[in-house]
Design an enzyme around this catalytic site. Structure first.
Site, PDB file in Angstrom:
ATOM      1  N   LYS A 106       0.855  -1.189   0.000  1.00  0.00           N
ATOM      2  CA  LYS A 106       0.000   0.000   0.000  1.00  0.00           C
ATOM      3  C   LYS A 106       0.881   1.225   0.000  1.00  0.00           C
ATOM      4  CE  LYS A 106      -4.503   0.787   0.292  1.00  0.00           C
ATOM      5  NZ  LYS A 106      -5.557  -0.178  -0.054  1.00  0.00           N
TER       6      LYS A 106
HETATM    7  N1  GLU Z   1      -7.268   0.071  -3.267  1.00  0.00           N
HETATM    8  C1  GLU Z   1      -8.025  -1.096  -3.572  1.00  0.00           C
HETATM    9  C2  GLU Z   1      -8.062  -2.019  -2.381  1.00  0.00           C
HETATM   10  O1  GLU Z   1      -7.874  -1.608  -1.264  1.00  0.00           O
HETATM   11  C3  GLU Z   1      -7.563  -1.780  -4.856  1.00  0.00           C
HETATM   12  C4  GLU Z   1      -6.150  -2.255  -4.830  1.00  0.00           C
HETATM   13  C5  GLU Z   1      -5.659  -2.793  -6.162  1.00  0.00           C
HETATM   14  O2  GLU Z   1      -6.442  -2.876  -7.087  1.00  0.00           O
HETATM   15  O3  GLU Z   1      -4.482  -3.095  -6.237  1.00  0.00           O
HETATM   16  O4  GLU Z   1      -8.347  -3.184  -2.487  1.00  0.00           O
END
Ligand code: GLU
Length: 418
Positions: A106
């Site tokens: 993240k």
């Molecule tokens: N931000 C989204 C999540 O928390 C998508 C993450 C992604 O597609 O890599 O799942």
């Protein structure tokens, strides 16, 4: 837990419980308590007025045991390292629940993007990308949108990365606009996944969707799409809210109309709904409804308000909206909760499809994307449901057990280097 809410501690508490229920040995999962890599960067940005502001950014890679790290980037004034660490770990678990070949990561920048001009936002994004460039890439770590980031921002990230490499690399981010290699169905994927898991749960519980009243917190991409698709399934959307507050209407809101309004990122405080009562965000969480969908930020359902929640079902569109204490209260009250790492996995599942299309130079049609998403997420739902029934535990524990078992298995096969 005491003092300020720490999402990372919350994540560890749940992981520990799942490990105990799986009877794992400490050595099997000890490393998962620590992210593989934490990067903190400073991002100087030349503002439109000629001044320079320095923002703080992060990228955390929690685990790469099952594949390249994967996870979004959020822009928010409250982002900090503990939050990004927790979100990265939840991505590892989420990808493992969905059984897609990724680990978890993240990113975040501590900024309120509504205070920046588009040019400032672009410069911030490009500089942040340059700062995390050594650790991202289609085979290493693939960012995506999250809170307050979107396809345009992914486009700038893709362009910055590509310029530094001298050729176009679409697979370095997902959630891009379609015209530069994005996937059809990706913008709606998280909300569509929320709809699929809600539908599956109602069917397991023998509840007719037409009798169900839904309240949704958060009118961003996830909350608004989930509400739209659930209303099309016949559920009644009776309450919605965004950062500015919301509405409650027992007879049901016309969500098709509200959707057209919120889609343009306007606030509900400037919107009128005839016959609806204005409510605060806190009131939404405790309003009289059957299904509650928190689709905003972490730490919304805590020991402070969990007792007052009237919903019988909670489906977590957001990441980490429920604290560990609130979870216990819900379990005692007999509330069924579909956890984030399953409920909102539709986004990363279609991100996976986008990446697969990018690295093979393929383009799938939307029907193919949606049906593959449905197949993967309903299978994940079934596996989590069975796990929780077999162990007489919550869906949160079931999901964490399924995920942890898969990650630990991969780690065991690979062994510890050197
Ligand atoms: N931000 C989204 C999540 O928390 C998508 C993450 C992604 O597609 O890599 O799942």
């Amino acid at each position: 837990m005491s003092g300020k809410y720490n999402p990372y501690e919350n994540m560890l508490e749940v992981m520990e419980k799942a490990a105990t229920m799986l009877k794992l040995e400490k050595r099997d999962y000890e490393a998962l308590k620590y992210p593989e890599r934490e990067l903190k960067v400073s991002i100087p940005v030349e503002m439109d007025d000629g001044t320079v502001k320095v923002f703080e950014g992060y990228r955390v890679q929690h685990s790469s045991s099952r594949g390249p790290c994967k996870g979004g980037i959020r822009y928010h004034q409250d982002v900090d390292m503990d939050e990004v660490k927790a979100l990265a770990a939840w991505m590892s678990l989420k990808c493992a629940v969905a059984n897609i070949p990724y680990g978890g990561a993240k990113g975040g920048v501590k900024v309120d993007p509504s205070q920046l001009s588009e040019a400032e936002l672009r410069r911030l994004t490009r500089r942040y990308t340059a700062a995390i460039l050594p650790i991202i890439g289609p085979e290493k770590d693939i960012p995506a949108p999250d809170v307050n980031t979107n396809g345009q921002i992914m486009g700038w990230i893709m362009d910055t990365y590509s310029m530094m490499h001298g050729y176009t690399v679409p697979g370095v981010v997902t959630g891009k606009p379609f015209d530069i290699g994005g996937s059809l169905g990706r913008p709606e994927a998280t909300g569509r996944g929320v709809m699929f898991v809600t539908r599956e749960l109602l069917s397991r519980m023998g509840i007719d969707p037409k009798t169900v009243r839904v309240a949704v917190q958060g009118m961003g991409n996830v909350g608004s799409t989930a509400a739209l698709l659930l209303s099309r399934l016949g559920l009644k959307i009776i309450a919605v809210s965004d950062v500015s507050g919301g509405f409650y209407k027992a007879e049901g809101l016309n969500f098709e109309e509200i959707y057209q309004y919120v889609k343009t990122r306007r606030l509900l405080k400037d919107y009128e709904v005839e016959g609806a009562k204005r409510i605060t965000n806190d009131e939404l969480l405790t309003c009289d409804c059957d299904v509650l969908i928190p689709a905003a930020l972490e730490n919304q359902l805590s020991a402070k308000n969990a007792d007052k929640v009237k919903a019988k079902i909670i489906v977590e569109g957001a990441n980490g909206p429920t604290t560990a204490e609130a979870d216990e209260i819900f379990e005692k009250k007999g509330i069924t909760l579909v956890p984030d790492i399953l409920a909102n996995s539709g986004g990363v599942i279609v991100s996976y499809f986008e990446w697969v299309q990018n690295i093979q130079s393929l383009m799938w049609d939307e029907a193919e994307v949606n049906s593959k998403l449905e197949r993967i997420i309903t299978k994940a739902f079934s596996e989590v449901w069975d796990e929780s029934k077999n162990h007489n535990t919550t869906l949160r524990m079931g999901a964490n057990m399924v995920a942890l078992r898969r990650i630990v298995k991969a780690k065991k096969i690979r062994g510890i280097f050197p």
